[in-house]
Design a protein around this motif. Sequence first.
Motif, PDB file in Angstrom:
ATOM      1  N   THR A 181       0.791  -1.231   0.000  1.00 40.35           N
ATOM      2  CA  THR A 181       0.000   0.000   0.000  1.00 40.35           C
ATOM      3  C   THR A 181       0.825   1.285   0.000  1.00 40.35           C
ATOM      4  O   THR A 181       0.300   2.358  -0.311  1.00 40.35           O
ATOM      5  N   GLY A 182       2.109   1.213   0.390  1.00 32.15           N
ATOM      6  CA  GLY A 182       2.920   2.427   0.479  1.00 32.15           C
ATOM      7  C   GLY A 182       2.542   3.310   1.655  1.00 32.15           C
ATOM      8  O   GLY A 182       2.794   4.514   1.652  1.00 32.15           O
ATOM      9  N   LEU A 183       1.950   2.738   2.705  1.00 30.76           N
ATOM     10  CA  LEU A 183       1.562   3.523   3.877  1.00 30.76           C
ATOM     11  C   LEU A 183       2.765   4.165   4.551  1.00 30.76           C
ATOM     12  O   LEU A 183       3.844   3.576   4.620  1.00 30.76           O
ATOM     13  N   ARG A 184       2.582   5.385   5.056  1.00 29.52           N
ATOM     14  CA  ARG A 184       3.558   5.974   5.968  1.00 29.52           C
ATOM     15  C   ARG A 184       3.504   5.191   7.276  1.00 29.52           C
ATOM     16  O   ARG A 184       2.462   4.625   7.636  1.00 29.52           O
ATOM     17  N   VAL A 185       4.618   5.199   8.027  1.00 26.85           N
ATOM     18  CA  VAL A 185       4.643   4.439   9.277  1.00 26.85           C
ATOM     19  C   VAL A 185       3.617   4.997  10.261  1.00 26.85           C
ATOM     20  O   VAL A 185       2.991   4.239  11.019  1.00 26.85           O
ATOM     21  N   SER A 186       3.394   6.327  10.249  1.00 30.11           N
ATOM     22  CA  SER A 186       2.389   6.919  11.144  1.00 30.11           C
ATOM     23  C   SER A 186       0.989   6.431  10.779  1.00 30.11           C
ATOM     24  O   SER A 186       0.144   6.213  11.654  1.00 30.11           O
ATOM     25  N   GLU A 187       0.730   6.276   9.482  1.00 32.58           N
ATOM     26  CA  GLU A 187      -0.572   5.779   9.028  1.00 32.58           C
ATOM     27  C   GLU A 187      -0.757   4.323   9.432  1.00 32.58           C
ATOM     28  O   GLU A 187      -1.865   3.898   9.785  1.00 32.58           O
ATOM     29  N   LEU A 188       0.327   3.560   9.389  1.00 34.13           N
ATOM     30  CA  LEU A 188       0.249   2.143   9.737  1.00 34.13           C
ATOM     31  C   LEU A 188      -0.074   1.957  11.217  1.00 34.13           C
ATOM     32  O   LEU A 188      -0.977   1.186  11.562  1.00 34.13           O
ATOM     33  N   VAL A 189       0.661   2.651  12.098  1.00 31.59           N
ATOM     34  CA  VAL A 189       0.448   2.443  13.535  1.00 31.59           C
ATOM     35  C   VAL A 189      -0.916   2.983  13.975  1.00 31.59           C
ATOM     36  O   VAL A 189      -1.479   2.501  14.967  1.00 31.59           O
ATOM     37  N   ASN A 190      -1.451   3.973  13.243  1.00 34.53           N
ATOM     38  CA  ASN A 190      -2.760   4.538  13.608  1.00 34.53           C
ATOM     39  C   ASN A 190      -3.924   3.874  12.871  1.00 34.53           C
ATOM     40  O   ASN A 190      -5.079   4.288  13.049  1.00 34.53           O
ATOM     41  N   LEU A 191      -3.621   2.861  12.059  1.00 34.24           N
ATOM     42  CA  LEU A 191      -4.667   2.172  11.301  1.00 34.24           C
ATOM     43  C   LEU A 191      -5.643   1.487  12.268  1.00 34.24           C
ATOM     44  O   LEU A 191      -5.222   0.804  13.209  1.00 34.24           O
ATOM     45  N   THR A 192      -6.942   1.680  12.026  1.00 38.77           N
ATOM     46  CA  THR A 192      -7.960   1.080  12.896  1.00 38.77           C
ATOM     47  C   THR A 192      -8.765   0.037  12.126  1.00 38.77           C
ATOM     48  O   THR A 192      -8.761   0.001  10.893  1.00 38.77           O
ATOM     49  N   LEU A 193      -9.473  -0.782  12.875  1.00 39.07           N
ATOM     50  CA  LEU A 193     -10.290  -1.832  12.269  1.00 39.07           C
ATOM     51  C   LEU A 193     -11.345  -1.251  11.336  1.00 39.07           C
ATOM     52  O   LEU A 193     -11.655  -1.844  10.291  1.00 39.07           O
ATOM     53  N   ASP A 194     -11.880  -0.079  11.689  1.00 45.92           N
ATOM     54  CA  ASP A 194     -12.912   0.551  10.861  1.00 45.92           C
ATOM     55  C   ASP A 194     -12.380   0.994   9.503  1.00 45.92           C
ATOM     56  O   ASP A 194     -13.167   1.223   8.575  1.00 45.92           O
ATOM     57  N   GLU A 195     -11.059   1.139   9.395  1.00 48.13           N
ATOM     58  CA  GLU A 195     -10.454   1.615   8.152  1.00 48.13           C
ATOM     59  C   GLU A 195     -10.103   0.470   7.198  1.00 48.13           C
ATOM     60  O   GLU A 195      -9.602   0.711   6.106  1.00 48.13           O
ATOM     61  N   LEU A 196     -10.368  -0.757   7.624  1.00 44.93           N
ATOM     62  CA  LEU A 196     -10.139  -1.922   6.769  1.00 44.93           C
ATOM     63  C   LEU A 196     -11.432  -2.291   6.052  1.00 44.93           C
ATOM     64  O   LEU A 196     -12.473  -2.476   6.690  1.00 44.93           O
ATOM     65  N   HIS A 197     -11.372  -2.399   4.729  1.00 42.16           N
ATOM     66  CA  HIS A 197     -12.518  -2.845   3.933  1.00 42.16           C
ATOM     67  C   HIS A 197     -12.026  -3.995   3.053  1.00 42.16           C
ATOM     68  O   HIS A 197     -11.986  -3.894   1.824  1.00 42.16           O
ATOM     69  N   LEU A 198     -11.638  -5.076   3.715  1.00 47.08           N
ATOM     70  CA  LEU A 198     -10.948  -6.168   3.020  1.00 47.08           C
ATOM     71  C   LEU A 198     -11.848  -6.891   2.036  1.00 47.08           C
ATOM     72  O   LEU A 198     -11.361  -7.417   1.020  1.00 47.08           O
ATOM     73  N   GLU A 199     -13.155  -6.926   2.313  1.00 42.85           N
ATOM     74  CA  GLU A 199     -14.064  -7.595   1.384  1.00 42.85           C
ATOM     75  C   GLU A 199     -14.108  -6.866   0.042  1.00 42.85           C
ATOM     76  O   GLU A 199     -14.415  -7.467  -0.994  1.00 42.85           O
ATOM     77  N   MET A 200     -13.755  -5.573   0.043  1.00 37.64           N
ATOM     78  CA  MET A 200     -13.701  -4.794  -1.197  1.00 37.64           C
ATOM     79  C   MET A 200     -12.273  -4.610  -1.689  1.00 37.64           C
ATOM     80  O   MET A 200     -12.038  -3.979  -2.719  1.00 37.64           O
ATOM     81  N   GLY A 201     -11.312  -5.151  -0.943  1.00 36.87           N
ATOM     82  CA  GLY A 201      -9.906  -5.019  -1.337  1.00 36.87           C
ATOM     83  C   GLY A 201      -9.379  -3.609  -1.153  1.00 36.87           C
ATOM     84  O   GLY A 201      -8.529  -3.153  -1.927  1.00 36.87           O
ATOM     85  N   LEU A 202      -9.856  -2.891  -0.112  1.00 32.15           N
ATOM     86  CA  LEU A 202      -9.474  -1.497   0.104  1.00 32.15           C
ATOM     87  C   LEU A 202      -9.141  -1.240   1.569  1.00 32.15           C
ATOM     88  O   LEU A 202      -9.640  -1.933   2.464  1.00 32.15           O
ATOM     89  N   ILE A 203      -8.288  -0.231   1.800  1.00 36.13           N
ATOM     90  CA  ILE A 203      -8.125   0.322   3.145  1.00 36.13           C
ATOM     91  C   ILE A 203      -8.270   1.834   3.035  1.00 36.13           C
ATOM     92  O   ILE A 203      -8.077   2.411   1.967  1.00 36.13           O
ATOM     93  N   GLN A 204      -8.611   2.486   4.157  1.00 36.26           N
ATOM     94  CA  GLN A 204      -8.910   3.912   4.144  1.00 36.26           C
ATOM     95  C   GLN A 204      -8.169   4.604   5.289  1.00 36.26           C
ATOM     96  O   GLN A 204      -8.764   4.992   6.293  1.00 36.26           O
ATOM     97  N   PRO A 205      -6.851   4.791   5.155  1.00 33.16           N
ATOM     98  CA  PRO A 205      -6.062   5.375   6.246  1.00 33.16           C
ATOM     99  C   PRO A 205      -6.257   6.885   6.360  1.00 33.16           C
ATOM    100  O   PRO A 205      -6.690   7.545   5.410  1.00 33.16           O
ATOM    101  N   LEU A 206      -5.911   7.404   7.535  1.00 31.47           N
ATOM    102  CA  LEU A 206      -5.923   8.840   7.777  1.00 31.47           C
ATOM    103  C   LEU A 206      -4.486   9.331   7.639  1.00 31.47           C
ATOM    104  O   LEU A 206      -3.612   8.945   8.412  1.00 31.47           O
ATOM    105  N   GLY A 207      -4.241  10.174   6.631  1.00 30.30           N
ATOM    106  CA  GLY A 207      -2.882  10.608   6.328  1.00 30.30           C
ATOM    107  C   GLY A 207      -2.544  11.966   6.902  1.00 30.30           C
ATOM    108  O   GLY A 207      -3.146  12.434   7.866  1.00 30.30           O
ATOM    109  N   LYS A 208      -1.546  12.618   6.286  1.00 28.04           N
ATOM    110  CA  LYS A 208      -1.102  13.934   6.735  1.00 28.04           C
ATOM    111  C   LYS A 208      -2.248  14.937   6.652  1.00 28.04           C
ATOM    112  O   LYS A 208      -3.035  14.915   5.708  1.00 28.04           O
ATOM    113  N   GLY A 209      -2.314  15.826   7.650  1.00 29.05           N
ATOM    114  CA  GLY A 209      -3.362  16.826   7.654  1.00 29.05           C
ATOM    115  C   GLY A 209      -4.737  16.231   7.874  1.00 29.05           C
ATOM    116  O   GLY A 209      -5.746  16.837   7.515  1.00 29.05           O
TER     117      GLY A 209
END
Length: 295
Positions: free
Chosen positions: A143-171
């Motif tokens: 995915t190319g996630l920043r390390v800050s995005e990875l450690v802050n990733l939550t269960l609600d941001e995973l949409h694995l049945e659709m093959g997507l994740i929705q991280p909260l990035g800079k700003g």
Amino acid sequence: MNDEIEDYLHYLRVERGLVHNTTVSYRQDLVAFSQYLHGQQIASFTTVDRYTVLNYLATLQQAQMAKTSVVHVVSSLRQFFRYLANENKINADPMLQIDTPKSGHHLPQVLTTTEVDSLLAAPDTTKKLGVRDRTILEVMYATGLRVSELVNLTLDELHLEMGLIQPLGKGDKERIIPIGEVAIDWLQRYLTTVRPALLKDQASQSVFLNAHGRQLTRQGIWKNLKSLVRQANINKNVTPHTLRHSFATHILENGADLRVVQELLGHADISTTQIYTHISQKRLTEVYQKYHPRA
């Protein structure tokens, strides 16, 4: 001086609405500068002049601080002293006569696909933490996630049945990123077998947990990665950002459009993404020189 720094940071949070990670980086720069002033027996920002700042920057360069970090320090001091001047807390702004040093154009370190394979194979997946670490590596490279995005990733941001994740990035900007089947398989294995064992009776929305069931930290990711790089016999300075660089470079080399890479990485400006075209061109040159009969 500490009170003036805290007032400034409060101003950044409340008046300018800057996010936590940004104010933390400003705090680090300003506290380090105030500690330098204390060592020079300078008790107030009102007595700081151009030469004080130049001497401080010289000490940073002598300590071999990275050019990009020195540029960040200059930016932090420039904005801080501008704030002090606007608030009439100093008579003269010492930064007005300080030029911003050039950061230079160093290409980021990138792993080859063979090195990526070796790194992914390094965790011992017969153990719980090995499965977690393999999952982290797979997700970062997929995915190319920043390390800050990875450690802050939550269960609600995973949409694995659709093959997507929705991280909260800079700003605090959300973006949607596709994630490949291999990474999804490892995530599902981790989420169903390992994470519940780490969590025990605690409650947490964080995806990646440490051995005590709490949110994994940036420092934890760095420490584990350094160990895995040694196990993989990779003789490069590999950081979590190296996997992000490798992700971007490899998909560009395989024909991805630069605008697509910009969206995947969450870059606000495509000029930030353009450094990867230089890496790809460098790779093309290496391949040409290696394989062309008259290179």
